[in-house]
Design a protein around this motif. Structure first.
Motif, PDB file in Angstrom:
ATOM      1  N   LYS A 150       0.815  -1.227   0.000  1.00 55.02           N
ATOM      2  CA  LYS A 150       0.000   0.000   0.000  1.00 55.02           C
ATOM      3  C   LYS A 150       0.842   1.267   0.000  1.00 55.02           C
ATOM      4  CE  LYS A 150      -4.465  -1.370   1.526  1.00 55.02           C
ATOM      5  NZ  LYS A 150      -5.517  -1.436   2.424  1.00 55.02           N
ATOM      6  N   ASP A 151       2.101   1.171   0.404  1.00 55.25           N
ATOM      7  CA  ASP A 151       2.973   2.350   0.437  1.00 55.25           C
ATOM      8  C   ASP A 151       3.580   2.653  -0.932  1.00 55.25           C
ATOM      9  OD1 ASP A 151       2.491   2.564   3.094  1.00 55.25           O
ATOM     10  OD2 ASP A 151       4.197   1.289   3.662  1.00 55.25           O
ATOM     11  N   HIS A 152       3.372   1.748  -1.861  1.00 52.14           N
ATOM     12  CA  HIS A 152       3.951   1.973  -3.192  1.00 52.14           C
ATOM     13  C   HIS A 152       3.361   3.259  -3.774  1.00 52.14           C
ATOM     14  CE1 HIS A 152       4.979   1.442  -7.391  1.00 52.14           C
ATOM     15  NE2 HIS A 152       5.793   0.455  -7.045  1.00 52.14           N
ATOM     16  N   PRO A 153       4.221   4.148  -4.334  1.00 54.64           N
ATOM     17  CA  PRO A 153       3.699   5.437  -4.836  1.00 54.64           C
ATOM     18  C   PRO A 153       2.668   5.271  -5.957  1.00 54.64           C
ATOM     19  CG  PRO A 153       6.040   5.134  -5.375  1.00 54.64           C
ATOM     20  CD  PRO A 153       5.674   4.048  -4.421  1.00 54.64           C
ATOM     21  N   ARG A 154       2.684   4.125  -6.628  1.00 53.15           N
ATOM     22  CA  ARG A 154       1.706   3.935  -7.699  1.00 53.15           C
ATOM     23  C   ARG A 154       0.732   2.806  -7.329  1.00 53.15           C
ATOM     24  NH1 ARG A 154       1.846   7.011 -11.189  1.00 53.15           N
ATOM     25  NH2 ARG A 154       0.517   5.804 -12.570  1.00 53.15           N
ATOM     26  N   TYR A 155       0.407   2.751  -6.018  1.00 51.77           N
ATOM     27  CA  TYR A 155      -0.422   1.655  -5.514  1.00 51.77           C
ATOM     28  C   TYR A 155      -1.740   1.502  -6.286  1.00 51.77           C
ATOM     29  CZ  TYR A 155      -3.505  -0.978  -2.429  1.00 51.77           C
ATOM     30  OH  TYR A 155      -4.410  -1.878  -1.942  1.00 51.77           O
TER      31      TYR A 155
ATOM     32  N   TYR B  35      -1.787   9.654 -17.144  1.00 53.75           N
ATOM     33  CA  TYR B  35      -0.560  10.274 -16.630  1.00 53.75           C
ATOM     34  C   TYR B  35      -0.456  11.716 -17.124  1.00 53.75           C
ATOM     35  CZ  TYR B  35       4.198   9.988 -14.787  1.00 53.75           C
ATOM     36  OH  TYR B  35       5.327  10.161 -14.042  1.00 53.75           O
TER      37      TYR B  35
END
Ligand code: PTJ
Length: 246
Positions: A4-9, A43
């Motif tokens: 969940k901490d992934h910047p592109r979660y 994007y």
């Protein structure tokens, strides 16, 4: 397991849904490519609903609430990402969902049908039990439509497809609300109302807006429609992208 901490979660969650739908025989092989194309435009847009998109979603809600026979047309990508919201909108407006696929096979129809049956969609059209009629002047697998559905409808919701279908449906006197992150696609350019936004953000906002306008006087809804111009909407969407490069 996604972190969940992934910047592109969030983007990874939707990719996982796409992969899962492919494994389950819902998504066409090229649905993966279509998703990637969508990600690129998202994007550029900034991965958020713009002010312009928010206004256009309101106009779309006004169309749904003032037309006699709207239909929600769905394909593999739409089903992979937002089937639950499609079922909710269908129930809220009491309108049918029609399956219309470019890569139509009996297996994919069965798998997509199962998704909407399990979600309790009351009127599900475009299945192999239906009677079909060709869309005027349209060749190819998207041409046959349900006689009781798109054929008789006055307003069609067309998310996540590009091609000449929107143009031919408009030419046959129908109104089209499309959802397409690419404001330059043929579908985007020829629709009555184009929502240049990600379907995963559009659907909850559209449901909210339909609820908000449900009890409005019809004249107010029609006035919002008459003040709307899709060319201006598309120009604003393109300029919103250009501004991101400045
Ligand atoms: O399920 P089928 O058999 O009907 O096949 C579907 C395909 C993949 C053939 C159909 O979706 C298609 O025509 O794909 P295209 O030509 O790549 O067009 C898809 C459009 O949707 C592109 O303009 C993308 O930018 C746009 N798009 C993709 N993902 C999203 C999106 N627009 C909004 N939200 C998205 N999540």
């Amino acid at each position: 397991m996604l972190n969940k901490d992934h910047p592109r979660y969030e983007s990874l969650v939707y990719r996982e849904k796409i992969v899962e739908a492919h494994k389950n025989g819902i998504l066409a092989d090229s649905g993966m490519i279509a998703h990637g194309r969508g990600e690129t435009f998202d994007y550029l847009i900034g991965e958020k609903t713009t002010e312009n998109s928010l206004n256009t979603i309101e106009v779309a809600a006004c169309y749904f609430l003032t037309r006699k026979r709207p239909v929600l047309s769905v394909n593999g990508n739409t089903t992979a990402l937002v089937s639950e919201d499609i079922a909710k909108l269908s129930e809220l407006l009491d309108i049918p969902v029609e399956i219309n696929l470019y890569y139509r096979t009996p297996e994919r129809i069965k798998n997509i049908e199962k998704v909407y049956r399990e979600l309790g969609v009351k009127e599900l059209l475009g299945t192999d039990d239906d009677d079909f009629i060709d869309t005027p002047d349209l060749n190819g697998p998207r041409s046959p439509v349900s006689i009781e559905g798109i054929n008789k409808s006055d307003l069609i919701f067309v998310p996540l497809e590009d091609g000449d279908r929107a143009e031919k449906l408009v030419a046959s006197g129908k109104e089209i609300i499309s959802v397409d992150l690419n404001p330059l696609s043929r579908t985007a350019q020829t629709s009555t109302v184009t929502l240049v936004d990600n379907i995963v953000r559009v659907m909850p906002q559209l449901i909210k807006s339909v609820n908000k306008h449900m009890d409005c006087d019809k004249s107010i809804l029609l006035e919002k429609i008459s003040n709307f111009n899709n060319k201006d909407n598309l120009n604003t969407a393109i300029h919103d992208i250009i501004k991101r490069f400045e």
